[in-house]
Design a protein around this motif. Structure first.
Motif, PDB file in Angstrom:
ATOM      1  N   LEU A   1     -22.580  -4.258  -6.191  1.00  0.00           N
ATOM      2  CA  LEU A   1     -21.183  -3.845  -6.344  1.00  0.00           C
ATOM      3  C   LEU A   1     -20.994  -3.364  -7.776  1.00  0.00           C
ATOM      4  CD1 LEU A   1     -19.432  -6.885  -4.627  1.00  0.00           C
ATOM      5  CD2 LEU A   1     -19.579  -4.565  -3.725  1.00  0.00           C
ATOM      6  N   ALA A   2     -20.423  -2.193  -7.925  1.00  0.00           N
ATOM      7  CA  ALA A   2     -20.148  -1.685  -9.268  1.00  0.00           C
ATOM      8  C   ALA A   2     -18.727  -2.111  -9.636  1.00  0.00           C
ATOM      9  CB  ALA A   2     -20.278  -0.172  -9.301  1.00  0.00           C
ATOM     10  N   PRO A   3     -18.588  -3.078 -10.532  1.00  0.00           N
ATOM     11  CA  PRO A   3     -17.251  -3.550 -10.890  1.00  0.00           C
ATOM     12  C   PRO A   3     -16.514  -2.541 -11.774  1.00  0.00           C
ATOM     13  CG  PRO A   3     -18.866  -4.642 -12.257  1.00  0.00           C
ATOM     14  CD  PRO A   3     -19.631  -3.785 -11.280  1.00  0.00           C
ATOM     15  N   PHE A   4     -15.190  -2.537 -11.657  1.00  0.00           N
ATOM     16  CA  PHE A   4     -14.358  -1.641 -12.448  1.00  0.00           C
ATOM     17  C   PHE A   4     -13.546  -2.460 -13.444  1.00  0.00           C
ATOM     18  CE2 PHE A   4     -15.370   0.750  -8.734  1.00  0.00           C
ATOM     19  CZ  PHE A   4     -15.515   2.038  -9.190  1.00  0.00           C
ATOM     20  N   PRO A   5     -13.910  -2.419 -14.731  1.00  0.00           N
ATOM     21  CA  PRO A   5     -13.097  -3.102 -15.739  1.00  0.00           C
ATOM     22  C   PRO A   5     -11.758  -2.378 -15.872  1.00  0.00           C
ATOM     23  CG  PRO A   5     -15.278  -2.533 -16.601  1.00  0.00           C
ATOM     24  CD  PRO A   5     -15.097  -1.811 -15.309  1.00  0.00           C
TER      25      PRO A   5
END
Length: 192
Positions: free
Chosen positions: A70-74
């Motif tokens: 999963l590519a997290p979004f800050p």
């Protein structure tokens, strides 16, 4: 109708919560409730990156979610940082998903998993303003009947029995200060 789940996690851990534990717990509850929901695509937003404590937690959170593919979004909901990228990712993902079949309502005999009760916490939100969090005290406040003298006395006794009044005094509350318990706003006095 749900096709995508977006988790918005407090990466700054403002209330002392662990964002990775919250993520695991939410997914466990989804799995218990409905395996189909638990297996839907997910996007993770790591919120409150504008706070100093976020910089301590962000690298470990990003590593964890990348290991989960999963590519997290800050993001910062306060400043708007990263919001455009998050919305773009959500929009793009939804466009790739075929229309899902509606979720059938679970049988009435199925019990929803219970969330872990939150411990009693007190935060100073400014000069003379205190915010109280905790499952037990918020439930008491929500059910309080402040329309009668008996209801006010009952609320006071219930809050005292939880240890809240003693903890507020220890936190420095003074007569006339504002105390928020959930959505209930009270003016503090020793007998509330």
């Amino acid at each position: 109708r749900t096709r995508l789940i977006v988790h918005i996690l407090d990466v700054a851990a403002v209330e002392g919560r662990d964002p990775l534990n919250d993520f695991r717990q939410l997914n466990a509850e989804l799995q218990t409730y409905d395996a189909r929901l638990a297996n839907l695509p997910q996007i993770v937003a790591l919120n409150k990156i504008d706070l100093p404590s976020a910089s301590e937690n962000l690298p470990a959170c990003q590593d964890f979610f990348q290991q989960q593919a999963l590519a997290p979004f800050p993001i910062s909901a306060l400043t708007g940082e990263g919001i455009r990228e998050l919305i773009g990712a959500v929009t793009g993902k939804l466009q790739t998903l075929i229309e899902a079949k509606p979720v059938e309502a679970p049988p009435e005999t199925l019990e929803m998993p219970t969330a872990t009760p939150r411990k009693l916490q007190i935060f100073r939100a400014g000069e003379g303003v205190f915010v109280v969090r905790g499952t037990e005290v918020e439930t008491i406040a929500q059910r309080a009947n402040l329309q009668t003298t008996d209801g006010v006395h009952r609320l006071h006794e219930q809050l005292r029995s939880t240890g809240l009044l003693e903890r507020l005094e220890h936190a420095g509350v003074k007569e006339g200060d504002t105390v928020f318990i959930g959505e209930l706003e009270l003016e503090y006095s020793p007998d509330m």
